[in-house]
Design a protein around this motif. Sequence first.
Motif, PDB file in Angstrom:
ATOM      1  N   VAL A   1      -8.061   0.146   0.248  1.00  0.00           N
ATOM      2  CA  VAL A   1      -7.896   1.600   0.166  1.00  0.00           C
ATOM      3  C   VAL A   1      -9.181   2.320   0.549  1.00  0.00           C
ATOM      4  O   VAL A   1      -9.150   3.378   1.164  1.00  0.00           O
ATOM      5  CB  VAL A   1      -7.476   2.004  -1.262  1.00  0.00           C
ATOM      6  CG1 VAL A   1      -7.462   3.523  -1.438  1.00  0.00           C
ATOM      7  CG2 VAL A   1      -6.114   1.409  -1.609  1.00  0.00           C
TER       8      VAL A   1
ATOM      9  N   SER B   1       0.851  -1.181   0.000  1.00  0.00           N
ATOM     10  CA  SER B   1       0.000   0.000   0.000  1.00  0.00           C
ATOM     11  C   SER B   1       0.892   1.237   0.000  1.00  0.00           C
ATOM     12  O   SER B   1       2.028   1.215   0.481  1.00  0.00           O
ATOM     13  CB  SER B   1      -0.902  -0.011   1.232  1.00  0.00           C
ATOM     14  OG  SER B   1      -0.163  -0.293   2.401  1.00  0.00           O
TER      15      SER B   1
ATOM     16  N   GLN C   1      -1.885   5.803  -3.262  1.00  0.00           N
ATOM     17  CA  GLN C   1      -3.231   5.230  -3.246  1.00  0.00           C
ATOM     18  C   GLN C   1      -4.114   5.891  -2.201  1.00  0.00           C
ATOM     19  O   GLN C   1      -5.310   6.101  -2.425  1.00  0.00           O
ATOM     20  CB  GLN C   1      -3.145   3.725  -2.955  1.00  0.00           C
ATOM     21  CG  GLN C   1      -2.385   2.927  -3.995  1.00  0.00           C
ATOM     22  CD  GLN C   1      -2.122   1.518  -3.510  1.00  0.00           C
ATOM     23  OE1 GLN C   1      -1.625   1.292  -2.407  1.00  0.00           O
ATOM     24  NE2 GLN C   1      -2.448   0.537  -4.345  1.00  0.00           N
TER      25      GLN C   1
END
Length: 292
Positions: A248, A15, A19
């Motif tokens: 996300v 991640s 994002q």
Amino acid sequence: MASLFLTSALLGNFSSRAQNANLPITPAEIARDALASAEAGAAIVHIHVREPETELPSMETALYREVVDRIRDKNDELIINLTTGNGGRYDPSAENPAIAGPKTNLLLPDDRVQHILAIKPDIATLDLNTMVFGEEVVINTLSSIRRMGTLIQQTGVRPEIELFDSGDVAILNTLMAEQFFEKPPLCSIVMGVKFGFVPLPETLLYARGLLPGNAIWTGFGTGAMAFPMVAQSALMGGNIRIGMEDAVWLEKGVRAPSNRAMVEKAARIVRELGFELETPKQVRARLGLLGL
């Protein structure tokens, strides 16, 4: 009322702030999100660390120690789960696949658990997967798995077995036949990583059916299936996991503002289904973890 425990997975290896700008990166931010997740109902926090300057994944014991110390300064009951997933990636070079490419980070098994031996968290992950991962391959050989698992258990830390596909469960059952684990296996069924378990109810039923009968397990999905799999795992008798490592979005079109917000939503889902969230103290008793 049936009960289960919730794990907050705070950031992971892949991640990024591109994002979601709210992703915690520094030790202070990671500890902050861990404590906030606990306030929202998480009994366990699953932790990776990053190099603060580059935001790249790190194995530095000092970074892990800072996160753990910051958490323990405020909360001595929250269960801490540190990853050992780094150090298993092989990137075959285009010119000669026998030569490692630039994304390779293969480490000796002892080096992958140095932060566990030094810090002695409550739980440490133990990946059983060998699989295509993006354009590279993750490699976890049986000898490496056995060595890491032995060191983790000798330290008094509870391994959490990460299962990405049915072959991983076959490895788990092989280890169980060897009486390798000192306690009933604590397992995570990971769904949604490309080329692994597909995040569907049928997959979770299948994977659950392969587990040893005494397994304590969590099922979770990634991406758009993260919250649907919270409900599925709870309904199938598992525990649950959510966080910015896995997704996300908080909802369609809304990026998660924090790990706490994701925990609050997951907690609301399972409570509305009739489940009670277990406290860290209850989970410590259930898993046989020592208090501080």
